[in-house]
Design an enzyme around this catalytic site. Structure first.
Site, short mmCIF file in Angstrom:
data_model
loop_
_atom_site.label_atom_id
_atom_site.label_comp_id
_atom_site.label_asym_id
_atom_site.label_seq_id
_atom_site.Cartn_x
_atom_site.Cartn_y
_atom_site.Cartn_z
N SER A 161 0.85 -1.20 0.00
CA SER A 161 0.00 0.00 0.00
C SER A 161 0.88 1.25 0.00
O SER A 161 1.65 1.44 -0.95
CB SER A 161 -0.94 -0.05 1.21
OG SER A 161 -1.95 0.90 1.08
N ASP B 47 -8.94 -6.33 -4.19
CA ASP B 47 -8.57 -5.16 -3.39
C ASP B 47 -9.77 -4.23 -3.29
O ASP B 47 -10.31 -3.80 -4.32
CB ASP B 47 -7.37 -4.44 -4.05
CG ASP B 47 -6.70 -3.45 -3.12
OD1 ASP B 47 -7.41 -2.71 -2.41
OD2 ASP B 47 -5.45 -3.40 -3.11
N HIS C 98 -7.05 -5.93 0.07
CA HIS C 98 -5.95 -4.96 0.12
C HIS C 98 -4.79 -5.46 1.00
O HIS C 98 -4.93 -5.53 2.22
CB HIS C 98 -6.46 -3.62 0.63
CG HIS C 98 -5.45 -2.53 0.52
ND1 HIS C 98 -4.86 -2.20 -0.69
CD2 HIS C 98 -4.89 -1.72 1.44
CE1 HIS C 98 -3.99 -1.22 -0.48
NE2 HIS C 98 -3.99 -0.91 0.79
#
Ligand SMILES: *[C@@H]1O[C@H](CO)[C@@H](O)[C@H](O)[C@H]1NC(C)=O
Ligand SMILES: *[C@@H]1O[C@H](CO)[C@@H](O)[C@H](O)[C@H]1NC(C)=O
Ligand SMILES: *[C@@H]1O[C@H](CO)[C@@H](O)[C@H](O)[C@H]1NC(C)=O
Ligand SMILES: *[C@@H]1O[C@H](CO)[C@@H](O)[C@H](O)[C@H]1NC(C)=O
Ligand SMILES: *[C@@H]1O[C@H](CO)[C@@H](O)[C@H](O)[C@H]1NC(C)=O
Ligand SMILES: *[C@@H]1O[C@H](CO)[C@@H](O)[C@H](O)[C@H]1NC(C)=O
Ligand SMILES: *[C@@H]1O[C@H](CO)[C@@H](O)[C@H](O)[C@H]1NC(C)=O
Length: 527
Positions: A200, A424, A460
């Site tokens: 991320s 995600d 995610h």
């Protein structure tokens, strides 16, 4: 000294017997004087502190690109370096965790952050140290527990450019430099290989290193990357803008009913009905065909029907951000991804409102509208279009991290592995395929140093019912140190879905079921 000796005495006997001579040097070397020659160009060091942690035990969950692990009997020397950039009046805390010389592999690791947090927490540091890395992380000038609201602006209406730049790039470079100097001072030699690990924001940071500081890391594992920062942050807000525009906010169970219908419709496209969609771009399911279909909502206990609003929100979320005229702005989430992040709503007494991620709300308030009280529920599609342009145009050179020119990283011998969960629920996987496409267009041989793998069913960074590639760091090490370029990434399902294996495919190939036991990697092929 007494304290130090009592810490030495507290060491487990099993550790003590083989490491006794080393222990004296490793633990006694864990003192500020060992690091007193440290200098940083452009920075003034104000403080160096050390702490010894003995016999640490930690339960580490699957996260940060690695599988779950139970750590026991970990001994590390922690070095904290506090410095400023003279004239900038910033304060940066950079932390290094050093395993004992006996358990150090000679490898160095930079550990990335998440959201607006620049660095890694001590669970990640412990994981890295337990794997034999000397590991560095930095707070980037704002401690993790200081909210974005408190540092984004230097005074009302004025962006804190210095802290934004610290967060975006400079302190990451400095952390690598300082970390390597600490390694040299403590072990008496440079690291043999240097790696980056992050997901991320940590994925964006890894790409920033490859793009801007190509000599720092030999290998970079940078996943579900928040690169194309300006586009990506607005993409995360897009479903909220659609709902604001409609002035209607479906419940999370209604949107989930649409998601389940999409999975039902497209599940077999990869050859196997297992609740995982593996061929992005090929699901042509039209949510409006499900308007009127009944579903049960556990939230309300009611049996009700899918509305046109929910169909529109789902369709727009998958299509991705557009201008009011319908022109492409950025990618959307894949069907199959949860709607509970970017398209979150909260309901009370039968009335629902949008629940945008605090992360993106802060971006709109402090960096785009400059108004800390800005009511983001005002952002309809036409305001979104305006803000999207601001987001990219004003910040791209600082934090965009979208430069596909990795020639200097290649020249330095660097290798980068990235992967992105196709389920995600925050960052559109299109962000990763778009960048990879641009890297390959610029250099047709870029697979020599840049490889992207899709992770079907993974949310995610982790979560979801798909295959999580928790040994990707080992694949990167094999590539960097033994020249074994990964064709696939070994991956396993986690949590409640645990027990299935697959080898993730290198983009643009897709993971297709070809027959046999659906839990075995050999039953899938990359096509
Ligand atoms: C190390 O930690 C474990 C678990 O916390 C504990 O049981 C053990 O007694 C500790 N050993 C020493 C020498 O402190
Ligand atoms: C960690 O320990 C717990 C309980 O002691 C156990 O249930 C779990 O399976 C262990 N996890 C790993 C990855 O070994
Ligand atoms: C420097 O920052 C501190 C807080 O971090 C603040 O109190 C001080 O006023 C600042 N000094 C200048 C010259 O801006
Ligand atoms: C790790 O961080 C937590 C707070 O997040 C803190 O309570 C704990 O003491 C830290 N442990 C070590 C070994 O630094
Ligand atoms: C909703 O729940 C009822 C009662 O449990 C059940 O009969 C019905 O089939 C369910 N409907 C759907 C669409 O799942
Ligand atoms: C929801 O209803 C409760 C009880 O009637 C009330 O106390 C609460 O203020 C209501 N919430 C909203 C957002 O209207
Ligand atoms: C969007 O919001 C602005 C400001 O409230 C308003 O002027 C405009 O008409 C709205 N646009 C649409 C298409 O509803």
């Amino acid at each position: 000294m007494t304290n130090l000796l009592s810490k030495v005495a507290a060491l487990s006997t099993t550790f003590f017997w083989y490491a006794r001579p080393l222990l004296a040097s490793s633990v006694l070397g864990c003192a500020p004087t060992t690091f007193s020659d440290l200098r940083l160009f452009g920075g003034t060091i104000s403080h160096i502190g050390t702490t010894i942690y003995n016999n640490l035990s930690l339960v580490v969950p699957a996260n940060q690109n690695h599988y779950a692990k139970n750590i026991t009997k970990l001994t590390v020397c922690e070095v904290l370096i506090t410095y400023t950039h003279p004239g900038y009046n910033d304060t940066i805390n950079t932390l290094v965790w050093l395993p004992t010389p006996a358990s150090w592999t000679g490898r160095f690791l930079g550990a990335g952050g998440g959201g607006w947090t620049t660095g890694a927490d001590n669970v990640t540091l412990a994981w890295a140290a337990s794997e034999g890395f000397a590991v560095v992380t930095t707070d980037g000038g704002h401690p993790a527990d200081v909210a974005i609201d408190e540092w984004a602006q230097i005074s009302p209406g004025n962006v804190n450019w210095i802290l934004l730049q610290d967060f975006a790039s400079t302190t990451l470079d400095e952390a690598a430099t300082l970390g390597k100097l600490v390694v040299q001072a403590f072990y008496g030699g440079k690291p043999t290989y240097s790696y980056w690990n992050g997901c991320s924001t940590g994925g964006r940071q890894g790409h920033q290193m490859a793009q801007r500081y190509p000599d720092q890391y030999d290998g970079i594992l940078a996943t579900a990357s928040a690169k194309n920062w300006g586009e990506m942050l607005m993409q995360e807000f897009w479903p909220q803008a659609v709902m604001n525009d409609l002035d209607a906010y479906p419940t999370s169970c209604e949107l989930d009913a649409v998601r389940m219908a999409a999975i039902e419709a497209c599940d077999a496209l990869d050859g196997l009905r297992d609740g995982i969609l593996a061929v992005p771009g090929e699901c042509t399911f039209e949510p409006e065909t499900k308007v009127g279909q009944q579903y049960n909502c556990s939230l309300t206990g009611l049996s009700t029907t899918i509305t046109e609003t929910a169909a529109t929100v789902a369709k727009s979320t998958w299509k991705g951000a557009t201008s009011p005229e319908g022109d492409f702005l950025w990618y959307g989430l894949e069907p199959g991804a949860l709607f509970t992040a970017d398209a979150a709503t909260t309901c009370e007494n039968g009335t629902c409102v949008g629940a945008p991620l605090g992360f993106t709300e802060a971006w709109i308030r402090y960096f785009l509208t400059m108004d800390s009280n800005y009511d983001v529920s005002r952002v309809n599609i036409s305001i979104f279009d305006y803000l999207f342009h601001q987001s990219v145009n004003r910040y791209d050179s600082i934090i965009g991290t979208s430069d596909p020119d990795l020639r200097n990283f290649n020249k330095a011998g660097g290798k980068l592995i990235t992967w992105h969960g196709l389920a995600d629920s925050l960052i559109a996987p299109g962000t990763s395929s778009d960048y990879t496409k641009r890297v390959y267009e610029r250099d047709p041989n870029a697979a020599d140093y840049y490889r992207y793998f899709e992770a079907p069913g993974v949310d995610h960074c982790r979560g979801g019912n798909g295959w999580f590639p928790g040994s990707a760091m080992q694949s990167l090490i094999d590539w960097v140190e033994n020249d074994v370029a990964p064709e696939t990434l070994q991956a396993e399902t986690q949590g409640e879905a645990a027990g299935r294996k697959a080898n993730l495919c290198m983009w643009p190939k897709k993971l297709i079921y070809v027959g046999g036991d659906a839990d075995e990697a050999s039953s899938f092929a990359c096509q």
